[in-house]
Design an enzyme around this catalytic site. Structure first.
Site, PDB file in Angstrom:
ATOM      1  N   GLY A  34     -11.127  -5.460   8.072  1.00  0.00           N
ATOM      2  CA  GLY A  34     -11.374  -6.407   6.976  1.00  0.00           C
ATOM      3  C   GLY A  34     -10.218  -7.387   6.830  1.00  0.00           C
ATOM      4  O   GLY A  34     -10.422  -8.568   6.539  1.00  0.00           O
ATOM      5  N   ASP A  35      -9.011  -6.905   7.039  1.00  0.00           N
ATOM      6  CA  ASP A  35      -7.841  -7.782   6.939  1.00  0.00           C
ATOM      7  C   ASP A  35      -7.835  -8.799   8.087  1.00  0.00           C
ATOM      8  O   ASP A  35      -7.473  -9.966   7.893  1.00  0.00           O
ATOM      9  CB  ASP A  35      -6.551  -6.961   6.970  1.00  0.00           C
ATOM     10  CG  ASP A  35      -6.487  -5.984   5.809  1.00  0.00           C
ATOM     11  OD1 ASP A  35      -7.070  -6.277   4.747  1.00  0.00           O
ATOM     12  OD2 ASP A  35      -5.874  -4.907   5.976  1.00  0.00           O
ATOM     13  N   GLY A  68     -19.350  -4.571   8.241  1.00  0.00           N
ATOM     14  CA  GLY A  68     -18.956  -3.717   9.360  1.00  0.00           C
ATOM     15  C   GLY A  68     -19.651  -4.155  10.645  1.00  0.00           C
ATOM     16  O   GLY A  68     -19.615  -5.338  11.011  1.00  0.00           O
TER      17      GLY A  68
HETATM   18  O1  RIB Z   1      -6.916  -2.622   4.932  1.00  0.00           O
HETATM   19  C1  RIB Z   1      -6.120  -1.652   5.554  1.00  0.00           C
HETATM   20  C2  RIB Z   1      -4.867  -1.440   4.759  1.00  0.00           C
HETATM   21  O2  RIB Z   1      -5.207  -0.873   3.508  1.00  0.00           O
HETATM   22  C3  RIB Z   1      -3.916  -0.459   5.398  1.00  0.00           C
HETATM   23  O3  RIB Z   1      -2.957  -1.120   6.191  1.00  0.00           O
HETATM   24  C4  RIB Z   1      -3.312   0.277   4.213  1.00  0.00           C
HETATM   25  O4  RIB Z   1      -1.966   0.026   4.075  1.00  0.00           O
HETATM   26  C5  RIB Z   1      -4.095  -0.178   2.999  1.00  0.00           C
HETATM   27  O5  RIB Z   1      -3.373  -1.077   2.235  1.00  0.00           O
END
Ligand code: RIB
Length: 309
Positions: free
Chosen positions: A255-256, A225
């Site tokens: 995170g994505d 974070g």
């Molecule tokens: O990492 C965030 C995602 O986690 C969101 O977009 C939600 O859809 C879950 O899959």
């Protein structure tokens, strides 16, 4: 033959239904929220959109239903330059996620129902083997079934494709998985779930990373974070600080953003430290904006932030 620089991602698309409120309701209680937004989400899809906006040659592997949310998915990927290895089934629906966002902090709590993507099987993965085998980097998460993730990691490993497992949401992992991961990228709570080591400080993250390495992971990348990221393997242990790109609006999808950018940078030939820096800058911008996939920055924005620091 020139070396591939492409990224393959296996994962889930869902429609994010995001509710902002002062607090979560108790069981049996109804409260008024302050806003609602419907938008594209799902960890694998978000990572693909992040990679696409950063200019990666990215192919996303998933399964959808035939419905309005599937239309949203294809529109999202087209706009972000994401290529698709997608099947559709009449037997299920395109998934959705309930996202609570705390009005005060921007922090979130999520329930995700992957729908059609929860039927992705090892046979489905075998059908797109060429997509994984021809990539430079393969990444997946744990929103689709684990056996499909393992099959994909095996194909990547057999073809000398760099493998990243983002173990989110946390789930019990069989021993064989760890040795298939060149990189594993859990956040603090996922790291604790997997290793049993509490993670609040860098030293604790190092101790937990050692557990991952002993289990067979090549390099542990612990996302912390606002503390940034720890990059830890048998030869080095480096802290990469987070970037402050402005006031935090929403941390969902950070995170994505990191994972999509990290995979993109590795595929371009960056070393893991520089790739983690690229990932942190991407995540740093994403948290200044609402939404998950919609918050992913362009390559120019990320390069401008990196140049300033
Ligand atoms: O990492 C965030 C995602 O986690 C969101 O977009 C939600 O859809 C879950 O899959």
């Amino acid at each position: 033959m020139s070396k591939s620089t492409s990224v393959a991602i296996l994962g889930v698309f869902v429609a994010d239904t995001a509710y902002r409120a002062e607090r979560q309701p108790q069981m049996g209680e109804t409260i008024l929220g302050s806003s609602f937004v419907l938008g594209p989400g799902g960890k694998g899809s978000n990572q693909s959109v992040a990679a696409g906006r950063l200019g990666a040659d990215i192919t996303f592997i998933t399964k959808l239903g035939f419905d309005d949310f599937a239309d949203m998915a294809f529109k999202t990927w087209k706009e972000a330059g994401v290529k698709t290895a997608v099947t559709q089934t009449k037997d299920s629906y395109t998934g959705a996620a309930y996202i609570f966002i705390d009005d005060n902090t921007g922090d979130n709590a999520i329930i995700v129902c992957p729908g059609a993507a929860s039927t992705i099987s090892p046979a489905d993965i075998d059908a797109v083997e060429h997509v994984i085998a021809n990539a430079a980097v393969f990444i997946t998460q744990l929103e689709q079934p684990l056996d499909a993730a393992i099959r994909a990691l095996e194909i990547a490993r057999a073809n000398k494709v760099a493998t990243i497992l983002n173990p989110a949401p946390a789930a019990p992992l069989p021993d064989e998985v760890f040795g298939l991961c060149d990189y594993m990228t859990p956040n603090e709570t996922e790291t604790t779930d997997i290793t049993g080591v509490p993670v609040e400080t860098l030293d604790q993250a190092r101790a937990a990373s050692d557990v991952l390495l002993k289990k067979g992971v090549g390099t542990a990348i612990i996302t912390l974070g606002e503390q940034g990221v720890l990059v830890h393997n048998k030869d080095m242990s480096e802290h990469v600080p987070a970037f402050n790109a402005g006031p935090v609006v929403e941390t969902t999808g950070a995170g994505d953003a990191f994972n999509g950018a990290f995979a993109t940078a590795l595929a371009e030939g960056m070393n893991p430290i520089d790739a983690a820096r690229f990932g942190c800058a991407t995540a740093g911008i994403s948290v200044t904006r609402p939404g998950t996939a919609p918050s992913m920055p362009s390559r120019d924005e990320v390069l401008a932030l990196l140049a300033k620091s």
